[in-house]
Design a protein around this motif. Structure first.
Motif, PDB file in Angstrom:
ATOM      1  N   GLY A 121     136.312   9.885 -10.567  1.00  0.00           N
ATOM      2  CA  GLY A 121     136.331  10.297  -9.170  1.00  0.00           C
ATOM      3  C   GLY A 121     135.822   9.213  -8.259  1.00  0.00           C
ATOM      4  N   ASP A 122     135.668   9.586  -6.995  1.00  0.00           N
ATOM      5  CA  ASP A 122     135.205   8.609  -6.016  1.00  0.00           C
ATOM      6  C   ASP A 122     133.777   8.147  -6.298  1.00  0.00           C
ATOM      7  OD1 ASP A 122     133.797  10.894  -5.178  1.00  0.00           O
ATOM      8  OD2 ASP A 122     134.959  11.124  -3.343  1.00  0.00           O
ATOM      9  N   SER A 126     135.709  13.835  -4.553  1.00  0.00           N
ATOM     10  CA  SER A 126     136.969  14.170  -5.206  1.00  0.00           C
ATOM     11  C   SER A 126     136.924  13.635  -6.630  1.00  0.00           C
ATOM     12  CB  SER A 126     138.148  13.533  -4.467  1.00  0.00           C
ATOM     13  OG  SER A 126     138.318  14.120  -3.204  1.00  0.00           O
ATOM     14  N   PHE A 127     137.525  14.390  -7.558  1.00  0.00           N
ATOM     15  CA  PHE A 127     137.552  13.962  -8.951  1.00  0.00           C
ATOM     16  C   PHE A 127     138.701  14.632  -9.689  1.00  0.00           C
ATOM     17  CE2 PHE A 127     135.317  17.929  -9.248  1.00  0.00           C
ATOM     18  CZ  PHE A 127     135.668  18.448 -10.481  1.00  0.00           C
ATOM     19  N   ARG A 128     138.986  14.133 -10.871  1.00  0.00           N
ATOM     20  CA  ARG A 128     139.927  14.751 -11.809  1.00  0.00           C
ATOM     21  C   ARG A 128     139.417  14.426 -13.211  1.00  0.00           C
ATOM     22  NH1 ARG A 128     146.081  14.145 -11.023  1.00  0.00           N
ATOM     23  NH2 ARG A 128     146.002  16.282 -11.759  1.00  0.00           N
ATOM     24  N   TYR A 129     139.969  15.113 -14.188  1.00  0.00           N
ATOM     25  CA  TYR A 129     139.698  14.800 -15.584  1.00  0.00           C
ATOM     26  C   TYR A 129     140.853  13.967 -16.110  1.00  0.00           C
ATOM     27  CZ  TYR A 129     136.237  18.563 -15.395  1.00  0.00           C
ATOM     28  OH  TYR A 129     135.168  19.353 -15.073  1.00  0.00           O
ATOM     29  N   LEU A 130     140.541  13.049 -17.019  1.00  0.00           N
ATOM     30  CA  LEU A 130     141.555  12.241 -17.680  1.00  0.00           C
ATOM     31  C   LEU A 130     141.374  12.389 -19.183  1.00  0.00           C
ATOM     32  CD1 LEU A 130     143.857  10.188 -17.726  1.00  0.00           C
ATOM     33  CD2 LEU A 130     142.109   8.382 -17.535  1.00  0.00           C
ATOM     34  N   ALA A 131     142.391  12.928 -19.838  1.00  0.00           N
ATOM     35  CA  ALA A 131     142.351  13.135 -21.289  1.00  0.00           C
ATOM     36  C   ALA A 131     143.262  12.111 -21.970  1.00  0.00           C
ATOM     37  CB  ALA A 131     142.811  14.556 -21.618  1.00  0.00           C
ATOM     38  N   ALA A 132     143.215  12.133 -23.298  1.00  0.00           N
ATOM     39  CA  ALA A 132     144.047  11.234 -24.098  1.00  0.00           C
ATOM     40  C   ALA A 132     145.511  11.386 -23.712  1.00  0.00           C
ATOM     41  CB  ALA A 132     143.848  11.547 -25.579  1.00  0.00           C
ATOM     42  N   GLY A 133     146.258  10.312 -23.834  1.00  0.00           N
ATOM     43  CA  GLY A 133     147.679  10.348 -23.515  1.00  0.00           C
ATOM     44  C   GLY A 133     147.958  10.301 -22.026  1.00  0.00           C
ATOM     45  N   ASP A 134     146.999   9.823 -21.232  1.00  0.00           N
ATOM     46  CA  ASP A 134     147.140   9.723 -19.788  1.00  0.00           C
ATOM     47  C   ASP A 134     147.414  11.082 -19.146  1.00  0.00           C
ATOM     48  OD1 ASP A 134     146.946   8.086 -17.514  1.00  0.00           O
ATOM     49  OD2 ASP A 134     149.128   7.906 -17.370  1.00  0.00           O
ATOM     50  N   TYR A 135     146.745  12.123 -19.664  1.00  0.00           N
ATOM     51  CA  TYR A 135     146.883  13.487 -19.163  1.00  0.00           C
ATOM     52  C   TYR A 135     145.807  13.759 -18.129  1.00  0.00           C
ATOM     53  CZ  TYR A 135     146.691  18.600 -19.129  1.00  0.00           C
ATOM     54  OH  TYR A 135     146.651  19.910 -18.743  1.00  0.00           O
ATOM     55  N   TRP A 136     146.188  13.834 -16.857  1.00  0.00           N
ATOM     56  CA  TRP A 136     145.282  14.100 -15.745  1.00  0.00           C
ATOM     57  C   TRP A 136     145.310  15.586 -15.421  1.00  0.00           C
ATOM     58  CZ3 TRP A 136     142.365  10.413 -13.170  1.00  0.00           C
ATOM     59  CH2 TRP A 136     142.652   9.075 -13.469  1.00  0.00           C
ATOM     60  N   ASP A 143     144.147  16.407  -1.449  1.00  0.00           N
ATOM     61  CA  ASP A 143     145.097  15.382  -1.891  1.00  0.00           C
ATOM     62  C   ASP A 143     145.425  15.490  -3.375  1.00  0.00           C
ATOM     63  OD1 ASP A 143     145.411  14.307   0.621  1.00  0.00           O
ATOM     64  OD2 ASP A 143     143.989  12.662   0.316  1.00  0.00           O
ATOM     65  N   GLY A 144     145.486  16.714  -3.901  1.00  0.00           N
ATOM     66  CA  GLY A 144     145.836  16.916  -5.306  1.00  0.00           C
ATOM     67  C   GLY A 144     144.685  16.746  -6.267  1.00  0.00           C
ATOM     68  N   ASN A 145     143.500  16.460  -5.770  1.00  0.00           N
ATOM     69  CA  ASN A 145     142.322  16.274  -6.622  1.00  0.00           C
ATOM     70  C   ASN A 145     141.371  17.453  -6.483  1.00  0.00           C
ATOM     71  OD1 ASN A 145     143.079  13.577  -7.387  1.00  0.00           O
ATOM     72  ND2 ASN A 145     142.396  12.909  -5.376  1.00  0.00           N
ATOM     73  N   SER A 146     140.527  17.632  -7.479  1.00  0.00           N
ATOM     74  CA  SER A 146     139.455  18.616  -7.379  1.00  0.00           C
ATOM     75  C   SER A 146     138.445  18.112  -6.362  1.00  0.00           C
ATOM     76  CB  SER A 146     138.781  18.805  -8.729  1.00  0.00           C
ATOM     77  OG  SER A 146     139.692  19.284  -9.684  1.00  0.00           O
ATOM     78  N   HIS A 147     137.812  19.034  -5.652  1.00  0.00           N
ATOM     79  CA  HIS A 147     136.877  18.670  -4.591  1.00  0.00           C
ATOM     80  C   HIS A 147     135.584  19.459  -4.794  1.00  0.00           C
ATOM     81  CE1 HIS A 147     135.583  17.606  -0.523  1.00  0.00           C
ATOM     82  NE2 HIS A 147     135.171  18.858  -0.427  1.00  0.00           N
ATOM     83  N   LEU A 148     134.449  18.780  -4.611  1.00  0.00           N
ATOM     84  CA  LEU A 148     133.159  19.475  -4.680  1.00  0.00           C
ATOM     85  C   LEU A 148     132.248  18.960  -3.585  1.00  0.00           C
ATOM     86  CD1 LEU A 148     130.572  17.742  -6.149  1.00  0.00           C
ATOM     87  CD2 LEU A 148     132.171  17.867  -8.019  1.00  0.00           C
ATOM     88  N   SER A 149     131.363  19.843  -3.156  1.00  0.00           N
ATOM     89  CA  SER A 149     130.353  19.493  -2.159  1.00  0.00           C
ATOM     90  C   SER A 149     128.981  19.645  -2.803  1.00  0.00           C
ATOM     91  CB  SER A 149     130.441  20.438  -0.953  1.00  0.00           C
ATOM     92  OG  SER A 149     131.684  20.285  -0.316  1.00  0.00           O
ATOM     93  N   THR A 150     128.108  18.674  -2.543  1.00  0.00           N
ATOM     94  CA  THR A 150     126.766  18.709  -3.117  1.00  0.00           C
ATOM     95  C   THR A 150     125.741  19.152  -2.095  1.00  0.00           C
ATOM     96  OG1 THR A 150     126.481  16.366  -2.652  1.00  0.00           O
ATOM     97  CG2 THR A 150     127.234  16.967  -4.859  1.00  0.00           C
TER      98      THR A 150
END
Length: 91
Positions: A30-31, A63-73, A84-91
């Motif tokens: 993520g960012d 903003s963040f995403r997970y990245l798994a084996a095989g380039d699986y986002w 923008d298609g990403n997961s979003h969290l506020s702290t």
């Protein structure tokens, strides 16, 4: 799933996934880590899940995403929202 612990000067976010879904190594990117795979790789926990904890500044949005084996986002379904298609969290 996200676990949050608010501290005086930061928020610790623990990113949690089932042990084998998806199979293989998974990183949270993520960012907060310049979208660099492998920086925050989820590790097995005794309860059968895998997780990684990242300390983030309070009162910030990320903003963040997970990245798994095989380039699986993929996104986290338990987040505060999507941007923008990403997961979003506020702290």
């Amino acid at each position: 799933m996200l676990e949050r612990k608010r501290r005086k000067d930061r928020t610790e976010i623990t990113f949690v996934l089932p042990a084998e879904t998806p199979p293989g190594p998974v990183s949270v990117v993520g960012d907060f880590n310049a979208w660099t795979p492998g920086t925050h790789e989820l590790r097995p926990r005794p309860d059968g899940t895998r997780a990684v904890t990242v300390a983030l500044p309070t009162k910030a949005d990320h903003s963040f995403r997970y990245l798994a084996a095989g380039d699986y986002w993929f996104n986290d379904d338990t987040v505060d929202g999507r941007y923008d298609g990403n997961s979003h969290l506020s702290t």
